[in-house]
Design an enzyme around this catalytic site. Structure first.
Site, PDB file in Angstrom:
ATOM      1  N   LYS A 237      11.100  -2.916   2.792  1.00 59.71           N
ATOM      2  CA  LYS A 237      10.978  -1.700   3.591  1.00 59.71           C
ATOM      3  C   LYS A 237      11.686  -1.908   4.930  1.00 59.71           C
ATOM      4  O   LYS A 237      11.473  -2.914   5.602  1.00 59.71           O
ATOM      5  CB  LYS A 237       9.500  -1.378   3.817  1.00 59.71           C
ATOM      6  CG  LYS A 237       9.228   0.006   4.361  1.00 59.71           C
ATOM      7  CD  LYS A 237       7.746   0.339   4.249  1.00 59.71           C
ATOM      8  CE  LYS A 237       7.465   1.750   4.696  1.00 59.71           C
ATOM      9  NZ  LYS A 237       6.053   2.136   4.486  1.00 59.71           N
ATOM     10  N   GLU A 315      -8.173   8.435  -2.098  1.00 61.76           N
ATOM     11  CA  GLU A 315      -9.183   9.145  -1.316  1.00 61.76           C
ATOM     12  C   GLU A 315     -10.455   9.413  -2.122  1.00 61.76           C
ATOM     13  O   GLU A 315     -11.573   9.343  -1.581  1.00 61.76           O
ATOM     14  CB  GLU A 315      -8.613  10.460  -0.784  1.00 61.76           C
ATOM     15  CG  GLU A 315      -7.539  10.296   0.275  1.00 61.76           C
ATOM     16  CD  GLU A 315      -6.133  10.108  -0.293  1.00 61.76           C
ATOM     17  OE1 GLU A 315      -5.186   9.982   0.495  1.00 61.76           O
ATOM     18  OE2 GLU A 315      -6.003  10.081  -1.552  1.00 61.76           O
ATOM     19  N   ARG A 343      -8.350  16.212  -1.471  1.00 64.40           N
ATOM     20  CA  ARG A 343      -8.231  15.498  -2.737  1.00 64.40           C
ATOM     21  C   ARG A 343      -9.577  14.939  -3.191  1.00 64.40           C
ATOM     22  O   ARG A 343      -9.756  14.608  -4.358  1.00 64.40           O
ATOM     23  CB  ARG A 343      -7.236  14.341  -2.598  1.00 64.40           C
ATOM     24  CG  ARG A 343      -5.958  14.705  -1.886  1.00 64.40           C
ATOM     25  CD  ARG A 343      -4.969  13.564  -1.889  1.00 64.40           C
ATOM     26  NE  ARG A 343      -4.134  13.651  -3.059  1.00 64.40           N
ATOM     27  CZ  ARG A 343      -3.297  12.699  -3.458  1.00 64.40           C
ATOM     28  NH1 ARG A 343      -3.222  11.581  -2.781  1.00 64.40           N
ATOM     29  NH2 ARG A 343      -2.547  12.856  -4.517  1.00 64.40           N
TER      30      ARG A 343
END
Length: 568
Positions: A237, A315, A343
């Protein structure tokens, strides 16, 4: 070279020797443009060669390319003819920071919520098969998306079919923070191959995700198999930009516009107070869904490392795990973005509230969030959550009230509590004249005909509007409900003393405080109006401009009151 690329066909026309130069140009372009506008830099620097390889092997838009999450799509946008739009990235009327079907035929979904692309891919592959279409589906999955349970539900179905879905795993070991959990460990020790193959997917890897030729060869092999396959690419990354590669916090996952000034934020205020609470109460623990830094929990984690849990981008699991903790005698604090709590609504309703468990939800980025657009505006929670039995919902107006309400929330022992606040700088504390029931009176005028109910940080604009209305001989009182659900009977009684009540809220109007108050005062002489956001998806822009466009500033509130009173 980049200036001449207007479609993926131009990428396929390049010679193999030109691809490294193209990758270097792309990185230089990204660093320059994203620093200028703000946006997701680190994830896209790490996905350059992957995206080039995909567009060399597959033919978008006939073949569908999906991203999970969509913030990895900047290079895709560049290779599909949108380089000239980057000056308007995340700006009003400009290019989205996520895939957008309104922008290009090469974009199919807007998926800023993680762990969705594989389900889309499964559905698209089924549709293409039934329709007899010779089209492939490629899903680039990374930045921790495979920590979300929905991915595994989709993989279970994809692997059990013969449909040629290609899953390109962008394994950079991170979301915002290093990826956690058993699956992350399996990627490190090589056992992930057995896991994918057990699910029925072919496995190709590990591939150097920054070797464009290796990526391209692996994708050609995947395409030739004609079956579900995972191509496992190892990437870094922030690749190619030292400042990002060495950024220990999040590899420059998201950067602000160069030169933009900040100041103390609502997140900072929460961060300080939760650490103070943690020092006083050993039973308080915190959970986050792969966003330790963005929601302000890093100082808590540094102070109390055994009492914070990063569950990955999961979540639903976070909420029910918190329920289990509460059953075990702890008081969990679940810190998530407001938009992501949707969610896990079922888990909040059935796993927490049904059992009257003491779990506190801290919703960062509540209300209008700005440049991340429709999928990130946290404008639904305050309208939906009041239907949950026993839930208490708070909206602080300033840092002092955030601290007070957070403490009140964690003191509740018989049901869920929610504290919501925006992505913004905090202003000065706004003192109260007095408290009635659970609400604060901020400005009181004798015999006031108008009551402004200022929800959360809209207290400032309401107080400014009251001052302006006084110059029009309109008598106004301003109150802060503090707790917007359940409806405070003292607020209902107090509201009934006024000719006009205007509830000013940074949420969607349907189900908002004003709507519920209006129901409570049905049949009275009081006119109750809800002054909030419309129940539709709003585009990206700055928070201030969106609020102003919908009249949620001092000028808009003043105009609305005068209009409703018939004052010219």
């Amino acid at each position: 070279m980049l200036a001449d690329i207007t479609s993926p066909a131009d990428v396929r026309a390049l010679s193999s020797s030109e691809l490294s130069s193209l990758a270097a140009e792309i990185r230089s372009f990204l660093i320059s443009k994203v620093h200028r506008t703000g946006g997701h830099l680190g994830p896209n620097l790490g996905a350059v060669e992957l995206t080039i390889g995909v567009h060399r092997v597959f033919s978008s838009p006939v073949d569908v390319v999906l991203f999970d999450t969509g913030h990895q799509s900047y290079v895709h946008k560049m290779l599909t003819g949108r380089c000239s739009d980057f000056d308007s990235l995340r700006q009003a009327g400009g290019m989205s920071g996520y895939p957008s079907a309104a922008e290009s035929a090469h974009d199919v979904i807007e998926n800023s919520h993680a762990s969705t692309a594989l389900s889309y891919a499964d559905g698209l592959a089924k549709a293409f098969e039934l329709g007899g279409a010779d089209r492939r589906v490629v899903a680039i999955v990374g930045d921790g998306a495979l920590t979300g349970g929905m991915c595994w539900e989709a993989l279970n179905n994809i692997g059990g079919s013969s449909r040629p879905v290609v899953v390109l795993l962008n394994d950079n070991g991170r979301s915002y923070d290093p990826t956690t959990g058993g699956f992350a460990a399996s990627l490190l020790d090589g056992s992930a191959r057995g896991l994918f193959e057990a699910l029925g997917l072919a496995y190709i890897g590990e591939v150097d995700g920054h070797d464009v030729h290796a990526v391209e060869n692996a994708l050609w092999e995947a395409k030739s198999l004609g079956r579900p396959v995972v191509v496992h690419c190892k990437t870094v990354k922030g690749k190619g930009y030292e400042a990002a590669e060495t950024d220990e916090a999040d590899r420059m996952h998201a950067v602000g516009a160069l030169g933009a000034t900040g100041g103390r934020t609502w997140t900072d205020a929460f961060s300080d107070e939760i650490v103070a609470i943690g020092a006083e109460r050993q039973d308080v623990v915190c959970l986050t869904a792969a966003m330790l830094e963005p929601v302000g929990l890093r100082p808590f984690a540094e102070r109390f490392p055994t009492r914070v849990f990063d569950v990955g981008i999961a979540e639903q699991h976070a909420v029910t795990s918190a329920a289990g903790m509460a059953m075990g005698g702890l008081h969990p604090v679940v810190a998530v973005y407001a938009t992501f709590l949707s969610r896990a609504f079922d888990q909040l309703l059935m796993d927490v509230a049904l059992h009257r468990l003491p779990v506190t939800f801290v919703l960062d980025r509540a209300g209008v969030t700005g440049p991340d657009g429709a999928s990130h505006h946290g404008m639904w929670d305050a309208s939906v959550l009041p239907v949950v039995p026993g839930l208490r919902l708070a909206a602080p107006r300033d840092p002092a009230s955030l601290a007070a309400l957070l403490r009140e929330a964690v003191d509740v022992s018989d049901g869920p509590t929610v504290v919501r606040y925006p992505k913004a700088a905090v202003g000065p504390d706004v003192p109260a004249v007095r408290r009635v029931g659970h609400f604060d009176v901020l400005h009181e005028t004798p015999d006031a005909e108008v009551l402004l109910i200022a929800v959360g940080p809209l207290a400032g604009p309401c107080l400014a509007a009251a001052e302006e209305l006084a110059s029009h001989d309109v008598r106004v009182t301003v109150v802060d409900p503090r707790w917007t659900a359940p409806l405070d009977p003292h607020l209902v009684k107090y509201s009934g003393r006024h000719r006009l009540v205007l509830a000013v809220e940074d949420t969607t109007s349907t189900g908002a405080l004003g709507a519920r108050l209006g129901q409570a005062l049905t049949g009275s002489a009081t006119c109750v109006a809800t002054f909030a956001l419309p129940p539709r998806f709003l585009p990206h822009d700055s928070r201030a401009r969106i609020l102003r466009a919908h009249g949620l500033d001092a000028a808009g509130i003043t105009t609305s009151v005068l209009k409703r009173l018939g004052v010219k």
